[in-house]
Write a protein that holds these residues in place. Structure first.
Motif, PDB file in Angstrom:
ATOM      1  N   LYS A  34       1.089  -1.261   0.223  1.00 46.56           N
ATOM      2  CA  LYS A  34       0.193   0.269   0.212  1.00 46.56           C
ATOM      3  C   LYS A  34       0.730   1.292   0.060  1.00 46.56           C
ATOM      4  N   ASN A  35       0.240   2.053  -0.847  1.00 47.75           N
ATOM      5  CA  ASN A  35       0.975   3.309  -1.161  1.00 47.75           C
ATOM      6  C   ASN A  35       2.846   3.448  -1.321  1.00 47.75           C
ATOM      7  N   GLN A  75     -10.881   0.629  -9.229  1.00 49.48           N
ATOM      8  CA  GLN A  75      -9.413   1.609  -8.582  1.00 49.48           C
ATOM      9  C   GLN A  75      -8.631   2.449  -9.808  1.00 49.48           C
ATOM     10  N   GLU A  80      -2.461   2.415 -10.711  1.00 48.49           N
ATOM     11  CA  GLU A  80      -1.573   2.421  -8.768  1.00 48.49           C
ATOM     12  C   GLU A  80      -1.163   1.692  -8.690  1.00 48.49           C
ATOM     13  N   SER A  81      -2.948   1.713  -7.664  1.00 47.81           N
ATOM     14  CA  SER A  81      -3.734   0.379  -6.613  1.00 47.81           C
ATOM     15  C   SER A  81      -3.832  -1.092  -7.490  1.00 47.81           C
ATOM     16  N   GLN A  90      -0.655  -2.563  -7.188  1.00 45.07           N
ATOM     17  CA  GLN A  90       0.150  -2.589  -5.910  1.00 45.07           C
ATOM     18  C   GLN A  90      -1.108  -4.211  -4.863  1.00 45.07           C
ATOM     19  N   THR A  91      -2.425  -4.141  -6.187  1.00 43.29           N
ATOM     20  CA  THR A  91      -2.959  -5.474  -5.791  1.00 43.29           C
ATOM     21  C   THR A  91      -2.124  -6.795  -6.778  1.00 43.29           C
TER      22      THR A  91
END
Length: 498
Positions: free
Chosen positions: A227-228, A272, A275-276, A279-280
């Protein structure tokens, strides 16, 4: 009317007469390699894992894949590994048959499996191998029937699910609870099968993960670990947002697709951001990396890690914003190129990178060769064992690609292509504006289309001729249509968009 009906009747009769007859696996002819010793083989396949999303590549500085890194450090990374079709079912069929999509005719994710297709696992089984299949089959709109060539099989219908999965284990369906995560479950069952095997016989394990296919769902222990973390969008991310793309001679369909659910403005039928989504995806990948580690640890505990051939690869690549696209299917590098790691210290020295181009059609002949069997004539690929050993061998200087337009996914046209180390030529059907030509040495990101530049006319002509020669020589001049009855907008993604 009679004059019209008679030819139609004769044509219908001819078509039915040409339908393939199911072969008997017992009739398979084995040609053994003299003096060879059958070697154990582990083949691990993932879904939609792109070639550079591994820790050691440095693509994402924060991505940790220690077990993929270990395969690379102790084995070999084929840096230029490609699939002949960047789509799940056609690629998986090419792995098992060693044939191109237009030959095995599983050209999309709903095309049925022809009964005449023969899989390399059937040769291994007849040669006395213990064969086990665990996971995602995903060829055609299939039920979870017995997998050809596997004495033990555990699978599920279609894409399956990450949590609360149901497995069909040798014909018996078993439901698992919410605490069961599919990557872990398949890995544990594969380990249990290897532990219970007859140790007097060689074995072949095919571990086929659902991950990292969408809708993405990491194991609970990995949820939020990235995350982030930042994702730097590709250099071509914004080029189709304005008319600037026209100066680069990109096809119109590429621009239009960015606004579909295969484009960055509507990322892969989710809400989403890009970027998200990345990440996932990487969090979901962590379960796969741990699976590789568990398999390698088991082999080491049994003293098998030195002499077992282990292959890890993805069934196709995946775009995360390149050319404004999400998903695969197209012939840009990130779509057709896959991770490809090989480990077997007894066979070759590790810690090296091979730049020669290999493809998914090479998997079957390679595995058969280390099993002491001559690949049958119908397999167009070649064993890459000589490349692993560093032997001087004549190898391909180009690869070919094909993708056939799908009813449920109309955003990408039919594609044929040829790629050498320097150039890539892409020819489309169903669009009228432009084909594509790229100098991969000068322009690895495929930003500038050279197809209309006079100084490259002869190169385009030569590559186009080679493409059609390939199609003619491999009987690929006709699109292998399949009789599939689908309702308009029958796919849930279209319903969601409507």
């Amino acid at each position: 009317m009679k004059r019209l009906l008679l030819p139609l009747l004769l044509l219908t009769t001819t078509v039915f007469a040409q339908q393939p007859v199911a072969r008997n696996p017992k009739d398979l002819v084995l040609q053994k390699i003299k003096g060879s010793k059958p070697r154990n083989v582990v083949f691990i396949l993932t879904d939609d894992h792109r070639y550079d999303f591994m820790g050691f590549t440095g693509k994402l500085p924060w991505l940790r894949t220690p077990n993929m890194d270990r395969l690379y450090q102790d084995g070999t990374w084929f840096k230029n590994a490609f699939v002949t079709t960047a789509l799940c079912s056609p690629s998986r069929a090419s792995i098992l048959t060693g044939a191109y999509s237009h030959v095995h005719t599983i050209v999309d994710n709903v095309a049925p499996e022809p009964p005449e297709n023969i899989y390399f696992s059937e040769y291994l089984q007849k040669a006395g191998y213990q064969t086990g299949f665990f996971g995602k089959w995903h060829m055609g709109n299939e039920e979870d029937y017995p997998r050809p060539g596997f004495s033990h099989w555990e699978s599920f219908k279609g894409q399956g699910v990450y949590y609360n999965p149901e497995l069909n284990i040798n014909g018996k369906r078993v439901q698992y609870g919410d605490s069961a995560y599919i990557t872990d479950l398949l890995t544990q069952h594969a380990l249990d099968w290897m532990k219970g095997r007859d140790k007097s016989k060689p074995f072949f394990l095919y571990l086929s993960h659902k991950a990292v296919h969408s809708p993405l769902a990491p194991a609970k222990r990995h949820l939020g670990m990235y995350k982030n973390e930042p994702y730097k969008v590709p250099s071509t991310f914004y080029q189709t947002r304005s008319d600037e793309y026209k100066k680069l001679d990109w096809p119109e369909w590429v621009k239009q697709q960015r606004y579909s659910w295969h484009g960055v403005d509507f990322p892969y039928h989710t809400y989403q951001g890009i970027e998200s989504l990345v990440q996932t995806y990487c969090e979901t990948l962590m379960g796969v990396d741990e699976s590789i580690g568990s398999v390698m640890d088991y082999l080491k505990s049994e003293g098998l890690d030195q002499n077992t051939l282990v292959i890890y690869m993805g069934d196709n690549g995946f775009s995360f914003g390149e050319h404004g696209l999400i998903d695969k299917r197209h012939f840009y590098e990130e779509s057709a190129k896959v991770p490809f790691l090989v480990h077997c210290p007894e066979l070759f020295q590790g810690g090296k990178v091979i730049n020669k181009m290999v493809q998914n059609v090479d998997v079957a002949p390679t595995i058969l060769s280390v099993a002491g069997l001559q690949p049958p004539a119908g397999m167009v690929g070649k064993s890459f064992v000589p490349l692993l050993k560093g032997n001087s061998t004549v190898w391909r200087d180009k690869i070919f690609y094909e993708y056939f337009w799908e009813f449920d996914f109309p955003m990408t046209p039919t594609v044929f292509g040829v790629r050498s180390d320097k150039f890539k030529y892409i020819r489309y059907y169903g669009i009228w504006d432009t084909n594509e030509l790229y100098d991969l040495e000068k322009d690895p990101d495929e930003t500038t289309n050279l197809i209309n530049k006079p100084e490259y006319a002869e190169i385009a002509k030569k590559l186009g001729a080679e493409l059609f020669d390939w199609l003619e020589q491999t009987k690929g001049m006709q699109i292998p249509l399949k009789r599939i009855n689908r309702s308009p907008f029958g796919d849930y993604r279209h319903k969601k968009m409507l």
